[in-house]
Design an enzyme around this catalytic site. Structure first.
Site, PDB file in Angstrom:
ATOM      1  CD  GLU A  49      -2.777   0.837   2.576  1.00 39.84           C
ATOM      2  OE1 GLU A  49      -3.055  -0.255   3.099  1.00 39.84           O
ATOM      3  OE2 GLU A  49      -3.013   1.923   3.093  1.00 39.84           O
ATOM      4  CG  ASP A  60      -3.293   9.595   7.446  1.00 43.15           C
ATOM      5  OD1 ASP A  60      -3.246   8.395   7.769  1.00 43.15           O
ATOM      6  OD2 ASP A  60      -3.547   9.982   6.294  1.00 43.15           O
ATOM      7  CE1 TYR A 175      -7.304   0.084   6.994  1.00 41.33           C
ATOM      8  CE2 TYR A 175      -6.162   0.493   4.927  1.00 41.33           C
ATOM      9  CZ  TYR A 175      -6.203   0.556   6.298  1.00 41.33           C
ATOM     10  OH  TYR A 175      -5.147   1.104   6.987  1.00 41.33           O
TER      11      TYR A 175
END
Lengths: 275, 407
Positions: A49, A60, A175
């Protein structure tokens, strides 16, 4: 069959969980980053990834924010990230490559042109954090038409009512974001993850990879007992950060030390079900 | 005959939260269920007369609405042209228009059973308004503020602390409003169950842009009524400053379908549009996706977001509300920019001529008024939104003007 699907079928046949590594393209610079990406499959990484750096990564945590800033300071652009994938493909035709990032750089590049160039470069799938199913017309549907997998994030807030919507146009794998939070924050609870993986696998028919908050080989092993793959980002990115000089250039032994961290995590994930 | 102009400029957004191609819901999956819940709760509240009654009561008795429509006689004389009115939203409790929206959202948070409120703030006006409403209703409040803004708006930081809020300085990026919003979104992703995100401007993922606009539209609705009462007709020109654009859309929206009303939004031109030291996303940027919506953004060739610059912390944002982006494309509203220097001159002029110290934000609007008013006829009715008072800016202004302030 797509590279991603082939990889998950091979993993199922081997009876083990896969290991997905995340690094930011261009962190800390183009050459060091490309060398690392080339070396990771040899360290036990099943799926690569690769982050597309963005100035404002709203999902993030500090570690990956810092990686994006380093990459941008090093001159990384979306054009260069695609160039990196092309360079990898010269010597590696098997390892699936998933690009992960935020929509604006892609929108700025031009969605149609990006999909064409990404496919030609050897990209297999995309994860675009700020494109939920409600915005599928933007990139998800054109990506599927272009032969790229569009991998969606499912989260602890994805309930029964929401899951069909999340599953609808997803391909490759799901995911599962194991915590409510940003990357690298809290530690996921294996029992909760186990239930979620089961629910997602049944609800989507797709393999489930678990990420966010996996920092140690122990956590990787615990999750690999239940998930089809384990994704580690912040811990590897932290190893990159720890092996830079004060000027931000790679220290001696950079590649060896970072791949060793990835290898230890990969080993734990790969052997979890045998233990 | 077919026309590419809409029948109404007031019909948006559509069901997907779009104004043309702008707006939308570009957020991480973790937040999707939250913004869908918020949308449902807001739609339900809008239909509930008890909610409207509670809002009206608070606006009137707590915030001090309606705000006056004031004839700025000395400035009118000074410019020698258009008849200038100020919509005095700086007289609201907490000193700006921000309280209009905050009260609407906090009442909604209560209806949704949320106990913790987060907000981003630039100049600190929205942070103060949010801290105020949270104190009033006993809710826990956390305000994210860029570290650079904490520095240049220290009086507001202290006010928020007095009001019981926790102020978290954000050091990422250049430490301004954009970075504060990133951090607020990260907090929201982490605290999904109990937290309500009170966005301060008419931007962000749907339903925020239209919800904030609806709350701020009280400015335009009052102006309409007050102007009809005073002058017996609608104004000829409206002027407001634009950062995210909540005070502007609030003034503009009720007039969008009156074609004879000219509407002007004033962006922060910083050190000038020729360089990158400005915050004029409409006049100096291009469309992109940030903070949950598609809109005009300051960005480089790779789609990386640029740091804006403005003397005004409240306008120092590289984006703008999506409805403004659409109104810009449709050319219903004219968007212009004025520089830091022009705004600082207007700041002084307003203080001298009207005895009103404006915030740096509306000083931008006044700087544009100074450019157009002299050449307009004397019966031309111009309304400028004086959306905030300048107490918070006196330290920064003193510094710019070379005045040594004692401790």
């Amino acid at each position: 069959m797509s590279r991603i699907q082939a990889r998950f079928e091979a993993l199922a046949a081997e009876g083990r969980a896969g290991f997905v590594s995340f690094v930011m393209a261009g962190d800390p610079d183009y050459d060091a980053s490309l060398a690392l990406i080339k070396a990771l499959p040899g360290a036990g990484v099943d799926i690569l990834e690769i982050g597309m750096p963005f100035t404002d990564p709203m999902a993030d945590g500090p570690t990956i924010q810092a990686a994006g800033i380093r990459a941008l300071k090093g001159g990384q652009t979306l054009v260069k990230t695609l160039e990196m994938v092309r360079a990898l493909r010269v010597e590696n035709a098997e390892t699936p490559v998933v690009l992960m990032g935020y929509y604006n750089p892609i929108f700025s590049y031009g969605a149609a042109r990006f999909l064409e160039d990404a496919k030609a470069a050897g990209v297999d799938g995309l994860i675009v954090v700020d494109l939920p199913p409600e915005e599928d017309a933007e990139l998800c549907l054109p990506a599927r038409a272009a032969g790229l997998d569009f991998i969606r994030l499912a989260t602890p807030t994805t309930d029964e009512k929401r899951l069909p919507k999340v599953a609808a146009n997803t391909s490759g794998f799901i995911y599962y974001v194991s915590i409510a939070g940003v990357t690298g924050a809290a530690v996921p609870k294996p029992a909760e993850v186990r239930a979620a993986v089961k629910r997602l696998r049944e609800g989507t028919g797709l393999p489930v990879a678990v990420g966010f908050g996996v920092r140690t080989p122990e956590t990787a092993a615990a999750l690999a007992k239940h998930a089809d793959a384990v994704i580690v980002g912040s811990a590897i990115v932290k190893a990159i950060e720890d092996n830079l000089t004060l000027k931000g250039t790679p220290r001696a032994g950079f590649l060896k030390k970072v791949t060793a961290v990835a290898a230890a995590l990969a080993e734990a994930a790969r052997k979890a079900r045998a233990a | 005959m077919a026309s590419d102009q809409p029948n109404s400029y007031r019909a948006g957004p559509d069901d997907e939260g779009r104004f043309g191609i702008y707006g939308g819901r570009f957020v991480a999956e973790t937040l999707m269920p939250l913004i869908l819940d918020l949308e449902a709760a807001y739609q339900a509240a809008r239909k509930d007369p008890a909610y409207a009654a509670e809002m009206t009561h608070l606006w009137r008795h707590y915030a001090g609405r309606p705000s006056p429509l004031y004839f700025a006689e000395r400035l009118t004389e000074h410019f020698g042209g258009a008849k200038i009115y100020f919509k005095r939203d700086e007289l609201n409790h907490t000193g700006s228009h921000k309280i209009n929206n905050v009260l609407g959202q906090i009442l909604l948070a209560r209806r949704m059973g949320k106990t913790r409120v987060i907000a981003e703030t630039g100049a600190g006006q929205h942070g103060v308004a949010t801290a105020t409403a949270c104190a009033r209703f006993g809710l826990k409040c956390v305000v994210f503020m860029g570290a650079a803004d904490v520095e240049r708006q220290s009086p507001n930081v202290f006010r928020m602390k007095l009001l019981g809020a926790e102020v978290r300085p954000v050091t990422a990026g250049r430490g301004t409003l954009k970075d504060a919003m990133n951090e607020a979104l990260r907090d929201w992703v982490t605290n999904v169950a109990d937290t309500f995100y009170c966005i301060g401007t008419a931007a962000g993922p749907h339903p925020y842009p239209s919800m904030v606009r609806d709350f701020q539209s009280i400015i335009g609705l009052e102006t309409r009524e007050q102007m009809l009462e005073r002058e017996g007709r609608l104004p000829d020109t409206l002027v407001a400053c634009i950062g995210g654009g909540s005070n502007a859309i609030g003034l503009f929206h009720p007039f969008l379908d009156d074609p004879r009303v000219k509407i002007i939004g004033v962006e922060a031109g910083g050190k000038g549009l020729e360089g990158s030291e400005h915050a004029a996303s409409l006049t100096g940027g291009r469309p992109g996706v940030l903070h949950g919506n598609r809109t005009y953004l300051l960005q480089d060739a790779d789609g990386q977001i640029l740091e804006g610059h403005s003397i005004s912390a409240g306008l120092d944002y590289p984006g703008v509300g999506p409805e403004h982006a659409w109104l810009h494309d449709k050319k219903r509203v004219d968007y212009v920019a004025v520089t830091d220097k022009e705004a600082l001159e207007a700041f002084q002029l307003c203080s001298l001529k009207e005895g009103i110290i404006p915030a740096f934000e509306p000083a931008h609007a006044l700087a544009h008024v100074a450019k157009i008013a002299p050449s307009l006829p004397k019966d031309h009715l111009l309304v400028m939104n004086l959306c905030g008072r300048g107490d918070k800016d006196v330290f920064a202004a003193a510094k710019h003007l070379g005045w040594e302030m004692g401790q």
